[in-house]
Design a protein around this motif. Structure first.
Motif, PDB file in Angstrom:
ATOM      1  N   PHE A 330       0.827  -1.206   0.000  1.00 39.43           N
ATOM      2  CA  PHE A 330       0.000   0.000   0.000  1.00 39.43           C
ATOM      3  C   PHE A 330       0.864   1.259   0.000  1.00 39.43           C
ATOM      4  CE2 PHE A 330      -2.701   3.104   2.428  1.00 39.43           C
ATOM      5  CZ  PHE A 330      -3.762   3.178   1.527  1.00 39.43           C
ATOM      6  N   GLY A 331       2.024   1.186   0.647  1.00 41.97           N
ATOM      7  CA  GLY A 331       2.880   2.356   0.750  1.00 41.97           C
ATOM      8  C   GLY A 331       3.608   2.731  -0.512  1.00 41.97           C
ATOM      9  N   SER A 332       3.648   1.854  -1.507  1.00 41.23           N
ATOM     10  CA  SER A 332       4.423   2.148  -2.714  1.00 41.23           C
ATOM     11  C   SER A 332       3.794   3.251  -3.552  1.00 41.23           C
ATOM     12  CB  SER A 332       4.583   0.877  -3.565  1.00 41.23           C
ATOM     13  OG  SER A 332       3.312   0.380  -3.946  1.00 41.23           O
ATOM     14  N   ALA A 333       2.487   3.377  -3.547  1.00 41.30           N
ATOM     15  CA  ALA A 333       1.830   4.433  -4.331  1.00 41.30           C
ATOM     16  C   ALA A 333       0.467   4.803  -3.770  1.00 41.30           C
ATOM     17  CB  ALA A 333       1.679   3.992  -5.789  1.00 41.30           C
ATOM     18  N   ALA A 334      -0.319   3.793  -3.363  1.00 37.82           N
ATOM     19  CA  ALA A 334      -1.694   4.047  -2.923  1.00 37.82           C
ATOM     20  C   ALA A 334      -1.739   4.915  -1.671  1.00 37.82           C
ATOM     21  CB  ALA A 334      -2.414   2.717  -2.674  1.00 37.82           C
ATOM     22  N   LEU A 335      -0.755   4.766  -0.788  1.00 34.93           N
ATOM     23  CA  LEU A 335      -0.741   5.574   0.435  1.00 34.93           C
ATOM     24  C   LEU A 335      -0.596   7.050   0.102  1.00 34.93           C
ATOM     25  CD1 LEU A 335      -0.646   5.980   3.481  1.00 34.93           C
ATOM     26  CD2 LEU A 335       1.782   5.391   3.421  1.00 34.93           C
ATOM     27  N   LEU A 336       0.288   7.383  -0.810  1.00 35.25           N
ATOM     28  CA  LEU A 336       0.475   8.787  -1.187  1.00 35.25           C
ATOM     29  C   LEU A 336      -0.793   9.354  -1.817  1.00 35.25           C
ATOM     30  CD1 LEU A 336       4.112   8.794  -2.619  1.00 35.25           C
ATOM     31  CD2 LEU A 336       3.323   9.564  -0.379  1.00 35.25           C
ATOM     32  N   THR A 337      -1.453   8.546  -2.644  1.00 35.64           N
ATOM     33  CA  THR A 337      -2.711   8.991  -3.245  1.00 35.64           C
ATOM     34  C   THR A 337      -3.750   9.274  -2.173  1.00 35.64           C
ATOM     35  OG1 THR A 337      -2.272   7.714  -5.257  1.00 35.64           O
ATOM     36  CG2 THR A 337      -4.552   8.353  -4.848  1.00 35.64           C
ATOM     37  N   ALA A 338      -3.849   8.368  -1.187  1.00 33.76           N
ATOM     38  CA  ALA A 338      -4.810   8.556  -0.100  1.00 33.76           C
ATOM     39  C   ALA A 338      -4.474   9.796   0.714  1.00 33.76           C
ATOM     40  CB  ALA A 338      -4.824   7.321   0.795  1.00 33.76           C
ATOM     41  N   LEU A 339      -3.199  10.004   0.990  1.00 33.40           N
ATOM     42  CA  LEU A 339      -2.806  11.170   1.784  1.00 33.40           C
ATOM     43  C   LEU A 339      -3.088  12.468   1.048  1.00 33.40           C
ATOM     44  CD1 LEU A 339       0.561   9.903   3.315  1.00 33.40           C
ATOM     45  CD2 LEU A 339      -1.637  10.178   4.473  1.00 33.40           C
ATOM     46  N   ARG A 340      -2.851  12.498  -0.247  1.00 33.78           N
ATOM     47  CA  ARG A 340      -3.130  13.720  -1.023  1.00 33.78           C
ATOM     48  C   ARG A 340      -4.621  14.045  -1.013  1.00 33.78           C
ATOM     49  NH1 ARG A 340       0.867  11.354  -4.691  1.00 33.78           N
ATOM     50  NH2 ARG A 340       2.832  12.516  -4.445  1.00 33.78           N
ATOM     51  N   SER A 341      -5.455  13.015  -0.967  1.00 32.10           N
ATOM     52  CA  SER A 341      -6.902  13.257  -0.988  1.00 32.10           C
ATOM     53  C   SER A 341      -7.395  13.866   0.318  1.00 32.10           C
ATOM     54  CB  SER A 341      -7.654  11.949  -1.263  1.00 32.10           C
ATOM     55  OG  SER A 341      -7.591  11.077  -0.151  1.00 32.10           O
ATOM     56  N   THR A 342      -6.556  13.858   1.353  1.00 37.98           N
ATOM     57  CA  THR A 342      -6.965  14.403   2.657  1.00 37.98           C
ATOM     58  C   THR A 342      -6.488  15.841   2.855  1.00 37.98           C
ATOM     59  OG1 THR A 342      -4.954  13.712   3.866  1.00 37.98           O
ATOM     60  CG2 THR A 342      -6.723  12.087   3.627  1.00 37.98           C
ATOM     61  N   ARG A 343      -5.934  16.462   1.835  1.00 33.83           N
ATOM     62  CA  ARG A 343      -5.271  17.761   1.976  1.00 33.83           C
ATOM     63  C   ARG A 343      -6.161  18.801   2.646  1.00 33.83           C
ATOM     64  NH1 ARG A 343      -4.879  22.165  -1.435  1.00 33.83           N
ATOM     65  NH2 ARG A 343      -6.092  21.045  -3.002  1.00 33.83           N
ATOM     66  N   LEU A 344      -7.445  18.810   2.318  1.00 35.77           N
ATOM     67  CA  LEU A 344      -8.356  19.822   2.858  1.00 35.77           C
ATOM     68  C   LEU A 344      -9.123  19.347   4.084  1.00 35.77           C
ATOM     69  CD1 LEU A 344      -9.773  21.251  -0.510  1.00 35.77           C
ATOM     70  CD2 LEU A 344      -7.867  22.112   0.879  1.00 35.77           C
ATOM     71  N   GLN A 345      -8.857  18.137   4.537  1.00 40.06           N
ATOM     72  CA  GLN A 345      -9.569  17.596   5.693  1.00 40.06           C
ATOM     73  C   GLN A 345      -8.789  17.868   6.979  1.00 40.06           C
ATOM     74  OE1 GLN A 345      -9.894  13.433   4.626  1.00 40.06           O
ATOM     75  NE2 GLN A 345     -11.976  13.708   3.872  1.00 40.06           N
ATOM     76  N   PRO A 346      -9.488  18.077   8.096  1.00 38.81           N
ATOM     77  CA  PRO A 346      -8.789  18.151   9.381  1.00 38.81           C
ATOM     78  C   PRO A 346      -8.238  16.774   9.731  1.00 38.81           C
ATOM     79  CG  PRO A 346     -11.149  18.089   9.732  1.00 38.81           C
ATOM     80  CD  PRO A 346     -10.950  18.199   8.247  1.00 38.81           C
ATOM     81  N   PRO A 347      -7.244  16.698  10.624  1.00 37.08           N
ATOM     82  CA  PRO A 347      -6.677  15.393  10.985  1.00 37.08           C
ATOM     83  C   PRO A 347      -7.709  14.367  11.419  1.00 37.08           C
ATOM     84  CG  PRO A 347      -5.251  17.125  11.789  1.00 37.08           C
ATOM     85  CD  PRO A 347      -6.482  17.816  11.242  1.00 37.08           C
ATOM     86  N   SER A 348      -8.733  14.788  12.173  1.00 38.05           N
ATOM     87  CA  SER A 348      -9.742  13.846  12.657  1.00 38.05           C
ATOM     88  C   SER A 348     -10.494  13.154  11.528  1.00 38.05           C
ATOM     89  CB  SER A 348     -10.737  14.551  13.582  1.00 38.05           C
ATOM     90  OG  SER A 348     -11.310  15.671  12.932  1.00 38.05           O
ATOM     91  N   GLU A 349     -10.615  13.815  10.378  1.00 36.64           N
ATOM     92  CA  GLU A 349     -11.236  13.203   9.205  1.00 36.64           C
ATOM     93  C   GLU A 349     -10.204  12.512   8.331  1.00 36.64           C
ATOM     94  OE1 GLU A 349     -14.897  13.435   8.066  1.00 36.64           O
ATOM     95  OE2 GLU A 349     -14.621  13.303  10.225  1.00 36.64           O
ATOM     96  N   ALA A 350      -8.997  13.078   8.263  1.00 27.97           N
ATOM     97  CA  ALA A 350      -7.963  12.547   7.378  1.00 27.97           C
ATOM     98  C   ALA A 350      -7.565  11.123   7.751  1.00 27.97           C
ATOM     99  CB  ALA A 350      -6.741  13.461   7.408  1.00 27.97           C
ATOM    100  N   VAL A 351      -7.445  10.838   9.050  1.00 29.30           N
ATOM    101  CA  VAL A 351      -7.020   9.491   9.442  1.00 29.30           C
ATOM    102  C   VAL A 351      -8.043   8.443   9.012  1.00 29.30           C
ATOM    103  CG1 VAL A 351      -5.527  10.270  11.321  1.00 29.30           C
ATOM    104  CG2 VAL A 351      -7.955   9.851  11.789  1.00 29.30           C
TER     105      VAL A 351
END
Length: 383
Positions: A330-351
Motif C-alpha cells: 500500500f505504501g508504494s503508491a496508494a498511500l500517497l494517493t490517499a494522503l493527497r486526498s486528505t489535503r483539505l480535511q482536518p486530521p480527525s477526518e484525514a485518518v
C-alpha cells in the motif's frame, strides 16, 4: 442560579455517571421546551452514531454525520415537523458524538449558543463518567471485542486532540480485533510527545507486549524523562520480561509547538512523512533497534524541522507495508494517493479517509495486520 449551561453542569456533576443523558434531556425539555432529545455516540470505528436514550432507535443520519464531521451545529427547520438542532459533543478536540434536540419552533441565536454550551458540559461529563460505568462503552460497540482489543482500547489516550497551535488525531483498525499496533500522546505545556508502536506477535500476547511498552514509556515520561530515556526504560522492561524473544518497533516524537522542532527516536518500522505545500515526502531517519531486542540498548535523538502549516503523518507497517494477495504494498503508491486526498480535511477526518482507502485496497480480503495512523497539523500561530 441560572437555568442555562451553568446549572446543567451542576446537575451533571451531581448525577450518577450512567444517567447523564437523562439529566441533560430533562433540562432541555424544562428550559427550552424540547420535544425530543437524543444523545448519539460514535462507535469504535467512527462509522456510525449510536443512540443512548433509545438504544433501539435509528442511528445518526446524514445531518448528524455532517455535524460530527464538520464539528459545526446543524439546523433543520422542517415545515412538516419539529426543528432539529444537532450539536457536537467534543472535549479538547476529541469527538464523542452529537446531541440532537427537537423543538416546536426554530430556536433563537441565544438559545442555540446556550444549548451548544450544554452540549459541551455533557461531553465533558461523558468523558469523565467512562471510568465508572459501562453504559457508554456498550453503546459504542457494534459487536463484542476480542480480549486483545479490549486491552488496546483502554490503553489509547483518545482519538483526537486540539489546541491553539495544533490539531492531532489517531486511528486504529480493525477496531474489534486489534493486536499489537498502538499509538499514544501527551500534551504538556508547549510540547507534544507522540508514539506509534508495532508490537510483534498475535492476539493477547502481542497486546500484553504493547501494554508493557506503553506503560513503561508513560512511567518515564510522567517522571520528566525525555524520549531517549522513555525508549530505554521501555526496552529494558520488554527485554527483562521476554529475554529478547519479543520486541516492539516504535517511533517516538517530541514536537515543540512554538518552534516546530521535532526530536525523534526511530526504533523500528513506523514511518513518518511530512505534507508541505501539496507535496508529501518521507522523513529520513536512521533506524535503531526495536525496543526489547537486546539488553541495555541505548538510543539517540534525531532532529526534524516543521514549517508553518506542515502536516506530520506517522503510519504503522500495517498501513505502509500492507500487501494483500502478494501484490504491491500500500505504501508504494496508494498511500500517497490517499494522503493527497486528505489535503483539505482536518486530521480527525484525514485518518479515517486513509484507513478507508486501505480497506478498499484490500478489496474484501482480511487484513493480515492491524493498522495505525497518527496525523498532526502544526499551526504555529494561535488559531
Amino acid at each position: 442560579m441560572s437555568d442555562g449551561p451553568t446549572s446543567v453542569g451542576v446537575s451533571l456533576r451531581a448525577a450518577p455517571p450512567d444517567r447523564l443523558p437523562e439529566v441533560t434531556a430533562e433540562h432541555l425539555r424544562t428550559r427550552y421546551a424540547a420535544e425530543g432529545v437524543e444523545v448519539l455516540l460514535g462507535d469504535l470505528s467512527l462509522s456510525a452514531l449510536r443512540p443512548l436514550l433509545d438504544p433501539d432507535g435509528p442511528a445518526g443520519g446524514p445531518l448528524e454525520q455532517r455535524c460530527f464531521g464538520s464539528q459545526q451545529p446543524q439546523i433543520d427547520p422542517r415545515p412538516d415537523g419539529p426543528t432539529r438542532l444537532i450539536l457536537p459533543l467534543t472535549v479538547w478536540g476529541d469527538r464523542l458524538g452529537v446531541l440532537r434536540i427537537e423543538t416546536g419552533t426554530p430556536p433563537s441565536r441565544t438559545a442555540i449558543e446556550e444549548m451548544h454550551a450544554i452540549a459541551g458540559e455533557l461531553a465533558m461529563a461523558l468523558r469523565t463518567a467512562d471510568r465508572d460505568t459501562d453504559r457508554y462503552h456498550h453503546a459504542r460497540r457494534k459487536q463484542r471485542l476480542t480480549m486483545a482489543a479490549e486491552l488496546q482500547w483502554d490503553l489509547l489516550p483518545g482519538r483526537s486532540l486540539s489546541g491553539e497551535r495544533f490539531r492531532l488525531a489517531g486511528a486504529l483498525e480493525p477496531a474489534y480485533a486489534v493486536y499489537g499496533d498502538h499509538y499514544d500522546w501527551a500534551l504538556t505545556g508547549d510540547r507534544i510527545t507522540a508514539t506509534v508502536l508495532n508490537g510483534s506477535g498475535d492476539g493477547l500476547e502481542a497486546t500484553l507486549l504493547t501494554a508493557v511498552a506503553v506503560n513503561a514509556m508513560r512511567n518515564a515520561r510522567r517522571s520528566g524523562a525525555n524520549i531517549v530515556e522513555q525508549a530505554e526504560l521501555a526496552s529494558d522492561a520488554i527485554y527483562s520480561r521476554n529475554g529478547g524473544n519479543a520486541h516492539v518497533a516504535t517511533l517516538l516524537l517530541e514536537i515543540d509547538l512554538i518552534s516546530g522542532a521535532v526530536e525523534a527516536v526511530d526504533a523500528g518500522s513506523p514511518r513518518a512523512m511530512i505534507a508541505r505545500n501539496g507535496d508529501i515526502r518521507q522523513v529520513t531517519l536512521e533506524q535503531q533497534l526495536p525496543l526489547g531486542m537486546f539488553g541495555d540498548t541505548r538510543y539517540e535523538i534525531q532532529k526534524v524541522q516543521l514549517e508553518p502549516a506542515d502536516r506530520l503523518l506517522v503510519v504503522s507497517d500495517g498501513v505502509h507495508a500492507a500487501a494483500p494477495g502478494g501484490g504491491p504494498d500500500f505504501g508504494s503508491a496508494a498511500l500517497l494517493t490517499a494522503l493527497r486526498s486528505t489535503r483539505l480535511q482536518p486530521p480527525s477526518e484525514a485518518v479515517g479517509t486513509v484507513l478507508r482507502s486501505l480497506r478498499d485496497y484490500h478489496a474484501g480480503t482480511d487484513a493480515e495486520d492491524d493498522a495505525v495512523i497518527v496525523c498532526l497539523d502544526w499551526l504555529r500561530q494561535a488559531a
